[in-house]
Design a protein around this motif. Structure first.
Motif, mmCIF file in Angstrom:
data_model
loop_
_atom_site.group_PDB
_atom_site.id
_atom_site.type_symbol
_atom_site.label_atom_id
_atom_site.label_comp_id
_atom_site.label_asym_id
_atom_site.label_seq_id
_atom_site.Cartn_x
_atom_site.Cartn_y
_atom_site.Cartn_z
ATOM 1 N N ALA A 97 0.832 -1.206 0.000
ATOM 2 C CA ALA A 97 0.000 0.000 0.000
ATOM 3 C C ALA A 97 0.869 1.260 0.000
ATOM 4 N N GLN A 98 1.948 1.244 0.768
ATOM 5 C CA GLN A 98 2.845 2.403 0.796
ATOM 6 C C GLN A 98 3.516 2.603 -0.552
ATOM 7 N N LEU A 99 3.937 1.514 -1.174
ATOM 8 C CA LEU A 99 4.559 1.614 -2.490
ATOM 9 C C LEU A 99 3.564 2.172 -3.505
ATOM 10 N N GLN A 100 2.332 1.686 -3.477
ATOM 11 C CA GLN A 100 1.303 2.176 -4.395
ATOM 12 C C GLN A 100 1.049 3.674 -4.190
ATOM 13 N N GLN A 101 1.018 4.110 -2.929
ATOM 14 C CA GLN A 101 0.814 5.537 -2.645
ATOM 15 C C GLN A 101 1.983 6.355 -3.184
ATOM 16 N N PHE A 102 3.192 5.865 -2.973
ATOM 17 C CA PHE A 102 4.380 6.573 -3.450
ATOM 18 C C PHE A 102 4.349 6.698 -4.968
ATOM 19 N N LEU A 103 4.051 5.599 -5.645
ATOM 20 C CA LEU A 103 4.033 5.624 -7.107
ATOM 21 C C LEU A 103 2.886 6.472 -7.657
ATOM 22 N N ALA A 104 1.779 6.529 -6.928
ATOM 23 C CA ALA A 104 0.624 7.297 -7.391
ATOM 24 C C ALA A 104 0.875 8.806 -7.356
ATOM 25 N N VAL A 105 1.687 9.267 -6.439
ATOM 26 C CA VAL A 105 1.911 10.709 -6.319
ATOM 27 C C VAL A 105 3.232 11.157 -6.946
ATOM 28 N N SER A 106 4.000 10.225 -7.467
ATOM 29 C CA SER A 106 5.324 10.565 -7.996
ATOM 30 C C SER A 106 5.389 10.351 -9.495
ATOM 31 N N ASP A 107 6.014 11.304 -10.164
ATOM 32 C CA ASP A 107 6.263 11.128 -11.587
ATOM 33 C C ASP A 107 7.589 10.376 -11.749
ATOM 34 N N PRO A 108 7.895 9.842 -12.922
ATOM 35 C CA PRO A 108 9.123 9.056 -13.117
ATOM 36 C C PRO A 108 10.401 9.790 -12.715
ATOM 37 N N ASP A 109 10.469 11.101 -12.938
ATOM 38 C CA ASP A 109 11.669 11.848 -12.555
ATOM 39 C C ASP A 109 11.861 11.860 -11.039
ATOM 40 N N THR A 110 10.762 12.003 -10.299
ATOM 41 C CA THR A 110 10.839 12.006 -8.838
ATOM 42 C C THR A 110 11.283 10.641 -8.329
ATOM 43 N N VAL A 111 10.689 9.587 -8.883
ATOM 44 C CA VAL A 111 11.070 8.234 -8.480
ATOM 45 C C VAL A 111 12.540 7.991 -8.795
#
Length: 144
Positions: A97-111
């Motif tokens: 769930a934390q990973l999904q939240q992180f990926l949902a609010v982050s664009d590829p550059d941020t990741v």
């Protein structure tokens, strides 16, 4: 791998978490056993009804199940509460769930910027995860 059963709500309050920890430790328990375990701490005060309320809430959220029991003569015995997930399954769901939240609010550059700032131990963990993902995908493509 994520468990098949998923609670309706992942977030838990402090008392819910404490009671779930007791159930993971004991495997199953009656409300009285859980209440007595909490009151074993001489600095704690907690009503029996509060434990019952929290157990019902955990059941509604999908974290525990309740078994109604009777003796040989058909008389009711105390209900037995059991966790529906292991401690490890719960940790996996929370991490997912934390990973999904992180990926949902982050664009590829941020990741990518985040990943670039990881230390070597974290990079090794990510490489191990990537290898497990490759193996799992390969196994799905080539079932034996």
């Amino acid at each position: 791998m994520l468990p098949k059963h998923r609670p309706k709500q992942l977030s838990l309050g402090p008392l819910e978490s404490e009671i779930l920890d007791i159930l993971w430790e004991l495997g199953s328990a009656s409300t009285r056993q859980i209440h007595e375990r909490i009151l074993a701490d001489p600095d704690r005060e907690l009503a029996y009804a509060s434990v019952t309320t929290v157990l019902r809430r955990l059941s509604q959220k999908g974290w525990v199940s309740c078994e109604r029991r009777t003796d040989a003569e058909g008389r009711s015995l105390p209900m037995l509460w059991r966790p529906r997930l292991s401690r490890q399954e719960a940790a996996s769901l929370r991490a997912f769930a934390q990973l999904q939240q992180f990926l949902a609010v982050s664009d590829p550059d941020t990741v990518a910027a985040f990943a670039d700032s990881l230390d070597q131990a974290s990079v090794s963990q990510l490489q191990a995860i990537a290898e497990r993902l490759r193996a799992a995908r390969q196994a799905r493509r080539d079932p034996q």
